[in-house]
Design a protein around this motif. Structure first.
Motif, mmCIF file in Angstrom:
data_model
loop_
_atom_site.group_PDB
_atom_site.id
_atom_site.type_symbol
_atom_site.label_atom_id
_atom_site.label_comp_id
_atom_site.label_asym_id
_atom_site.label_seq_id
_atom_site.Cartn_x
_atom_site.Cartn_y
_atom_site.Cartn_z
ATOM 1 N N ARG A 41 -2.023 1.542 -5.587
ATOM 2 C CA ARG A 41 -0.721 2.217 -5.496
ATOM 3 C C ARG A 41 -0.679 3.444 -6.421
ATOM 4 N NH1 ARG A 41 3.441 -0.661 -3.177
ATOM 5 N NH2 ARG A 41 2.790 -2.641 -2.267
ATOM 6 N N ARG A 177 0.196 -3.261 7.057
ATOM 7 C CA ARG A 177 -0.760 -3.155 5.938
ATOM 8 C C ARG A 177 -1.881 -4.178 6.091
ATOM 9 N NH1 ARG A 177 0.550 -3.804 0.453
ATOM 10 N NH2 ARG A 177 2.646 -4.638 0.681
ATOM 11 N N ASP A 181 -5.763 -3.400 6.298
ATOM 12 C CA ASP A 181 -6.606 -3.958 5.221
ATOM 13 C C ASP A 181 -7.687 -4.897 5.773
ATOM 14 O OD1 ASP A 181 -5.022 -2.592 3.429
ATOM 15 O OD2 ASP A 181 -3.805 -4.316 2.860
#
Ligand code: C5P
Length: 226
Positions: A41, A177, A181
């Motif tokens: 992040r 996500r 991923d």
């Protein structure tokens, strides 16, 4: 590896309960806690600010070369600093970062950039006299610490995960996500062979922390000092 120094790898999808579980296990066993999601992040935040697209890997690599990383301890939590500054939780958990973090995390140059830093967190924990390290992410048991004392893979059903994010007041595309991923080429989200799967959907946090603490006891029982 010194059996007195415990390394616990905790992997799992978005909102699978990794952070709350890892924080409590860290408290119970006197471990340093590292949230590697916050590393991705932080890098995403910096790259968005620099206006570098995840599609331009050469530009991403060039931008990261000029970015010194360091660790600042906040109690048991080891926070990443970029160029001397620890990004705030608001910066790390903004909608813009939630939406962009998985595309940036799929770029091999980004993962390479964080690899040594993440491995070196074990030394930070030793230097600060913790009994070990608990590190959470997506590839900790598969890539960063395949030699960990204990490797856990946390799961929860879709309804439980959505409820957790709603309770945190966050808008987060959990499924999107997880899809990016799990399908990326470099270090995809997967339960590595030998890791212990825990589905925590019907469990209290306390029960999950008990289960992991007991597993640590079992893994270290019978090990001798080198
Ligand atoms: O754990 P968190 O949900 O904050 O992670 C944010 C994102 O960082 C993940 O969706 C994933 O793209 C990336 N990540 C990763 N590898 C890790 C930890 C996080 O790719 N070890």
């Amino acid at each position: 590896m010194n059996p007195d120094f415990v390394i616990i790898a905790v992997d799992g999808g978005a909102a699978s309960g990794k952070s709350s579980t890892s924080r409590l296990v860290a408290e119970r066993l006197n471990l340093m806690h590292v949230d590697t999601g916050s590393h991705y992040r932080a890098v995403t935040f910096a790259l968005i600010q620099a206006g570098v697209s995840p599609e331009d890997e050469a530009a991403v690599a060039a931008q990261l070369r000029g970015l010194p990383l360091d660790t600042q301890l906040d109690g048991r939590s080891a926070r990443i600093s970029l160029d001397g500054k620890v990004p705030s939780d608001d910066e790390l958990r903004s909608d813009a970062v939630n939406a962009a973090v998985s595309p940036y995390a799929a770029v091999p140059a980004v993962r390479q950039f964080l690899f040594n830093f993440q491995r070196s967190q074990a030394d930070v924990a030793r230097q600060n006299n913790f009994a070990g390290l608990i590190m959470e992410g997506r590839d900790i048991g598969s890539v960063i610490f395949p030699d960990a004392t204990l490797r856990i893979f946390l799961e929860a059903d879709a309804a439980t995960r959505a409820e957790r994010r709603a309770a945190e007041g966050q808008s987060d595309s959990i499924e999107q996500r997880d899809k990016i991923d799990s399908s990326r080429k470099t270090a995809p989200l997967t339960c590595p062979e030998g890791a212990i799967k825990i589905d925590n959907s019907g469990m209290t946090l306390e029960e999950v922390v008990d289960a992991i603490s007991n597993l640590v006891g079992t893994s270290t029982a019978g090990s001798t000092k080198n």
